[in-house]
Design a protein around this motif. Structure first.
Motif, short mmCIF file in Angstrom:
data_model
loop_
_atom_site.label_atom_id
_atom_site.label_comp_id
_atom_site.label_asym_id
_atom_site.label_seq_id
_atom_site.Cartn_x
_atom_site.Cartn_y
_atom_site.Cartn_z
N LEU A 84 6.33 5.79 1.11
CA LEU A 84 5.30 6.71 1.55
C LEU A 84 3.92 6.09 1.37
O LEU A 84 3.58 5.63 0.28
CB LEU A 84 5.39 8.00 0.73
N ASN A 85 3.13 6.07 2.46
CA ASN A 85 1.77 5.53 2.32
C ASN A 85 0.69 6.47 2.82
O ASN A 85 -0.51 6.22 2.65
CB ASN A 85 1.64 4.16 3.01
N SER A 86 1.10 7.56 3.44
CA SER A 86 0.09 8.47 3.98
C SER A 86 0.51 9.90 3.68
O SER A 86 1.63 10.31 4.01
CB SER A 86 -0.03 8.27 5.50
N LEU A 87 -0.38 10.66 3.05
CA LEU A 87 -0.02 12.00 2.62
C LEU A 87 -1.16 12.98 2.91
O LEU A 87 -2.33 12.71 2.61
CB LEU A 87 0.27 12.02 1.12
N LYS B 236 3.03 6.54 -9.60
CA LYS B 236 3.94 5.49 -10.09
C LYS B 236 5.02 5.20 -9.06
O LYS B 236 5.38 4.06 -8.81
CB LYS B 236 4.63 5.93 -11.39
N ASN B 237 5.54 6.28 -8.46
CA ASN B 237 6.64 6.11 -7.51
C ASN B 237 6.17 5.49 -6.20
O ASN B 237 6.91 4.75 -5.56
CB ASN B 237 7.28 7.47 -7.21
N CYS B 238 4.98 5.82 -5.81
CA CYS B 238 4.48 5.37 -4.50
C CYS B 238 3.14 4.68 -4.65
O CYS B 238 2.09 5.29 -4.44
CB CYS B 238 4.30 6.56 -3.56
N PRO B 239 3.16 3.42 -5.00
CA PRO B 239 1.89 2.72 -5.21
C PRO B 239 1.23 2.26 -3.92
O PRO B 239 0.17 1.65 -3.95
CB PRO B 239 2.32 1.51 -6.05
N ASN B 240 1.86 2.58 -2.79
CA ASN B 240 1.36 2.04 -1.54
C ASN B 240 0.49 2.97 -0.73
O ASN B 240 0.25 2.72 0.45
CB ASN B 240 2.55 1.62 -0.65
N PHE B 241 0.02 4.01 -1.35
CA PHE B 241 -0.77 4.96 -0.56
C PHE B 241 -2.02 4.30 0.02
O PHE B 241 -2.77 3.64 -0.69
CB PHE B 241 -1.21 6.15 -1.42
N LYS C 241 -6.03 4.42 -9.66
CA LYS C 241 -5.73 3.24 -10.47
C LYS C 241 -4.55 2.47 -9.90
O LYS C 241 -4.53 1.23 -9.90
CB LYS C 241 -5.40 3.65 -11.91
N THR C 242 -3.54 3.20 -9.45
CA THR C 242 -2.30 2.56 -9.02
C THR C 242 -2.34 2.08 -7.58
O THR C 242 -1.75 1.05 -7.25
CB THR C 242 -1.12 3.53 -9.16
N CYS C 243 -2.99 2.85 -6.74
CA CYS C 243 -2.91 2.55 -5.31
C CYS C 243 -4.09 1.70 -4.90
O CYS C 243 -5.15 2.20 -4.49
CB CYS C 243 -2.88 3.86 -4.50
N LYS C 244 -3.90 0.42 -4.97
CA LYS C 244 -5.01 -0.51 -4.76
C LYS C 244 -5.49 -0.52 -3.32
O LYS C 244 -6.61 -0.94 -3.04
CB LYS C 244 -4.58 -1.94 -5.12
N ASN C 245 -4.64 -0.08 -2.41
CA ASN C 245 -5.02 -0.13 -1.00
C ASN C 245 -5.52 1.20 -0.46
O ASN C 245 -5.59 1.39 0.75
CB ASN C 245 -3.81 -0.55 -0.16
N LYS D 195 -11.59 0.50 -5.03
CA LYS D 195 -12.45 -0.50 -4.41
C LYS D 195 -12.24 -0.63 -2.92
O LYS D 195 -13.09 -1.11 -2.19
CB LYS D 195 -12.23 -1.87 -5.10
N ALA D 196 -11.08 -0.22 -2.46
CA ALA D 196 -10.81 -0.33 -1.02
C ALA D 196 -11.18 0.95 -0.28
O ALA D 196 -11.05 1.02 0.94
CB ALA D 196 -9.34 -0.65 -0.79
#
Lengths: 598, 297
Positions: A375-378, A395-400, A430-434, A457-458
């Motif tokens: 999952l990257n978009s919510l 934690k489960n989805c760091p790609n948001f 903190k977790t989702c760098k993107n 930062k992104a």
């Protein structure tokens, strides 16, 4: 030195060829700033232009710079216009752009507009000025009617795409569909799902029959199952279908016909519509579910409970799912177990006002995050959320890349601990760098902004409502988020201190929106004075004061109506709505009365 | 002005608010009721979570239960929120300023301490008031919002008859136009969709301005206070009364209300005015739109 002179001489054609591989418009913007020669080559070879704020540049200037333009994308009103926070007649007129393009860019083929006001006359001009016009995409636009659509249909020799998403279109009758000439066979994509009125069904069927290239067809609610079945029989190659009304009698011929038609559509990947869907009609859809990558049930409150579960459990390849919260945590749990490839989820509120039993909560979201790690978009509307749930989800989805959470009750704390949700949202950044897009809600203090400033930062777009305690909150964001482009704030206690904390920041951003905050006219004036490259617009209805002044003969009618009110002395007045954006076009010439450019 | 409040509540369908912004009076604009800052009304459409304000107030959610957000009042934000927030955080800011001076790194505890007002209070037990509509909240696109309210009904096939006026599809949306009255500095807004005839509109205008007008007069200092209050404004449509109702259409022309069929009036009226009948002939000749006035200057 021969080597050096060889390097200085570089044929323009070669440079142009190299540029043709640059499609990402920020890259093209960058190369155009290298030197005059590159600027010239780039501008003449540019085929696509994206203007994120239609007031950031004058239409004439943009059109003149890129005479070879084939595709233009324009965005008009600020995002919060979607939620009725921008008064009607604010602006975002498409007319000047279409006129400018008509003068300078005859090769225009595609026009995409979002949140703009388009008139029927502009649509007429559009189709007559550009002989190669192929694609019109309008999202959340208004100001036109089905007559305008008729003009587009009638005059476009080789129209490929007519895509109308969630526009306010005045219905002047179903005849616009008849306007597609008989020789028009080029349609690839037709979406009129947002049209509220009747459609001429025979015309629709004939149009579909003569459009062998049709890949995407989204009908509106007025199209019944009978017609849908006929259409589906005609286009077995359809990839994207938006149904009309799915109300049907199970024993009807139409229903049977629909089932067999759908089974032939091996290429169907995306489904939407489902207006008034009866459980039986859903059965017809089961055979194709296994290949679906996109499913939009967000207009179908009738699809819930077991019906939804029965449907969704077959959709094992689903990438995008839009649903209503009536599917409940239970429904989301089934999604989590079936749709392992899920990348985008949107859960919309089904009932905006009544307080029924909570429909989706943090449990549903946690389940999804556990089952769908891609999952990257919510976008998630819910009644409550906890910090621990958010921490688990991140934690489960760091790609948001897009994370928008809307807790329906403003300022609601974590019900388990009664604390603000700072830590939960903090965990996400903190977790989702993107993370590029972030919307937050619930009870939030300045702390969450500290986290956002420090970690996100992104981040490019941030939406805040009913959050924060002091100016420091907004300041954290302005100071920390290096890539911030759009900041929109409503009902937060940020005042002039925050607004003026880093004024040069706004030059690096597309826009700032602040409404129902604590800023004053003095602060806005200060911003306008310090930053002439920005348009500082305030929207205010200080009407009573104006009337009073008029009646008392206090204010003279100065040349500019606006000056009378801006300069009558009281700078402490709170500004209700502020919209700041960088521009090279100067103050707007089309600003209505209630928009004052400082 | 207390007695005015109930009248407005009765009149304004869906409790649409109206607004006055003046230096010393602060009115709540938007999906709420007009309140004075100094008067803590029980009927405050305050946001849930504003515990300092809500603490002693009964949640009168019943008034809000059927309210739909005021779409066309997008002009107005929710200033009550801002003011409330401002007052709540005023203290927080003072504490924060001190904290800032002492430490360069903002301690979480300091913030939490400063933020105590919102955080310390218990969950509102009455979650129904929690869902009382705020303008533009929840952030759902108007398009979807309208669908949410009409989704339960199956679309009825419309017979298309040539010659009928274009009907506006958004029957659930209100159609608000500004209305000003001579002698009353504060304009109002009125929902044309709430009425289906000129008589009803006229009577609504009467109700809307009757009290205001009486107050204006009594402020000026007439002695007939009691009788003045509540004197009906009549004859708005036929020229027989002291006042006449006029409107400005989409071409900017001033027209007498009542000349065209009701549907056509609703679709073309942009603004209403209640003029003194004696001023009528003079004012109809004068250009009325402020835009024109501004551009001419």
């Amino acid at each position: 030195m021969k080597v050096q002179s060889a390097m200085f001489y570089f044929p323009e054609e070669v440079i142009e060829h190299i540029f043709s591989f640059l499609t990402h418009h920020p890259d093209r913007n960058t190369v155009s700033t290298v030197c005059k020669a590159w600027y010239k080559i780039e501008r003449l070879s540019r085929r696509e232009v994206f203007v994120g704020n239609c007031y950031a540049i004058r239409p004439d200037r943009a059109a003149a710079r890129f005479p070879g333009l084939r595709s233009l994308t324009l965005k008009g009103k600020p995002h919060f216009a979607d939620f009725d926070l921008v008064p009607p007649d604010w602006g975002g007129l498409a007319g000047p752009w279409i006129e400018a393009m008509a003068r300078s860019c005859p090769n225009l083929e595609e026009l995409r507009m979002k949140r703009m006001v388009v008139s029927d006359e502009s649509l007429e001009l559009l189709v007559h000025a550009f002989p190669n016009f192929k694609a019109l995409v309008l999202v959340s636009c208004e100001g036109f009617s089905t007559d305008g659509l008729a003009a587009v249909a009638r005059s476009c020799k080789s129209l490929r795409e007519l895509d109308l998403q969630e526009n306010e279109i005045e219905d002047r009758g179903p005849r616009w569909l008849n306007s597609f000439p008989d020789m028009c066979t080029s349609l690839v994509s037709l979406n009129f799902a947002c049209l509220k009125g009747e459609v001429n069904l025979k015309s629709l069927e004939r149009l579909v029959c003569r459009s062998p290239n049709l890949k995407c067809l989204r009908l509106n609610r007025a199209v019944p199952v009978e017609t849908l079945a006929k259409i589906m029989n005609q286009c077995p190659n359809l990839e994207d279908l938006g149904t009309g009304s799915l109300l049907a009698d199970q024993f009807s011929e139409a229903y049977v016909s629909l089932i067999s038609a759908l089974q032939k559509c091996k290429k169907l990947r995306c489904l939407s519509g489902f207006w008034d869907a009866s459980p039986l009609c859903l059965l017809a859809v089961y055979p194709i579910c296994a290949n679906l990558t996109g499913l939009n049930l967000s207009y179908a409150p009738t699809v819930q409970g077991q019906d939804f579960i029965n449907l969704i459990q077959h959709c094992v390849k689903l990438l995008r799912l839009w649903v209503l919260d009536s599917v409940g945590d239970k429904g989301l749990a089934v999604v989590a177990s079936a749709c392992k490839e899920l990348q985008e989820l949107r859960v919309f509120p089904s009932d905006l006002f009544a307080a029924g039993p909570a429909t989706v909560t943090e449990e549903g979201l946690v389940a999804i995050s556990t089952g769908c790690p891609k999952l990257n978009s919510l976008l998630y509307f819910c009644h409550s959320m906890t910090n621990s749930a958010l921490i688990t989800v991140s934690k489960n989805c760091p790609n948001f890349t897009r994370f928008r959470l809307c807790i329906l009750e403003p300022r609601k704390p974590d019900p388990a601990t009664n604390e603000p949700l700072d830590e939960g949202f903090g965990a996400v950044v903190k977790t989702c760098k993107n993370l590029r897009r972030f919307s937050i809600s619930g009870l939030l203090t300045d702390q969450v902004f500290y986290y956002i400033g420090k970690y996100a930062k992104a981040l490019e777009m941030l939406s805040i409502a009913f959050a924060g305690d002091t100016d420091q909150g907004m300041t954290y964001v302005l100071n920390g988020c290096k890539n911030l482009r759009k900041l929109e704030i409503r009902d937060c206690p940020f005042g002039d201190g925050a607004l003026l904390a880093d004024v040069t920041k706004y030059e690096t951003m597309r826009s700032l929106w602040m409404s129902s905050c604590d800023i004053s006219l003095r602060g806005c004036k200060a911003l306008a004075t310090k930053m002439p490259s920005l348009n500082v617009e305030i929207i205010n209805e200080w009407e009573a004061e104006m009337e009073e002044n008029l009646n008392n003969g206090v204010a003279e009618v100065i040349s500019n109506n606006n000056n009378k009110h801006i300069n009558n002395g009281n700078d402490e007045r709170k500004v209700e709505k502020l919209y700041v954006y960088r521009t090279v076009g100067g103050p707007r010439t089309d600003a209505p009365d209630f928009v004052w450019t400082l | 002005m207390e007695e005015m409040q109930p009248k407005l509540l009765d009149l304004i369908p869906n409790e649409r608010g109206w607004g006055v912004t003046a230096n010393d009076r602060e009115m709540v604009i938007g999906g709420g009721f007009g309140v004075r800052e100094e008067k803590k009304l029980e009927l405050r459409l305050g946001l849930p979570g504003e515990e300092d304000w809500n603490a002693n107030r009964k949640k009168t959610e019943g008034l809000c239960a059927n309210v739909k957000p005021s779409f066309s009042l997008g002009l107005f934000g929710a200033p009550q929120t801002k003011q409330e927030a401002g007052l709540v955080t005023g203290e927080a800011q003072k504490i924060q300023a001190k904290a800032d001076k002492q430490t360069s790194i903002v301690e979480r505890k300091a913030i939490a301490h400063a933020a105590t007002p919102p955080a310390a209070t218990p969950l509102p037990s009455n979650s129904r008031a929690a869902n009382a509509p705020v303008v533009g909240w929840p952030p759902v696109r108007s398009f979807r919002r309208n669908l949410a309210s009409t989704s339960k009904t199956v679309l009825k096939p419309q017979k298309w008859a040539s010659g009928t006026c274009a009907k506006f599809e958004n029957s659930t949306k209100g159609l608000f136009v500004k209305i000003n009255m001579d002698g009353v500095p504060i304009g109002r807004k009125i929902d044309l969709k709430a009425y289906d005839s000129y008589d009803k509109l006229s009577s609504a205008v009467d109700q809307l301005f009757r009290g205001l007008l009486a107050d204006q007069r009594s402020e000026i200092g007439t002695e007939k206070n009691v009788e003045e209050k509540g004197r009906a404004i009549q004859g708005l449509l036929d020229g027989s009364g002291e006042y006449t109702l006029v409107y400005e259409d989409d071409e900017g022309d001033k027209m007498l209300v009542g000349d065209v069929p009701w549907e056509m009036f609703v679709s073309t009226a942009k603004r209403l005015r209640v003029l003194k009948s004696s001023d009528l002939s003079a004012s109809t000749l004068r250009t009325t739109s402020r835009k024109r006035a501004a551009t001419e200057c």
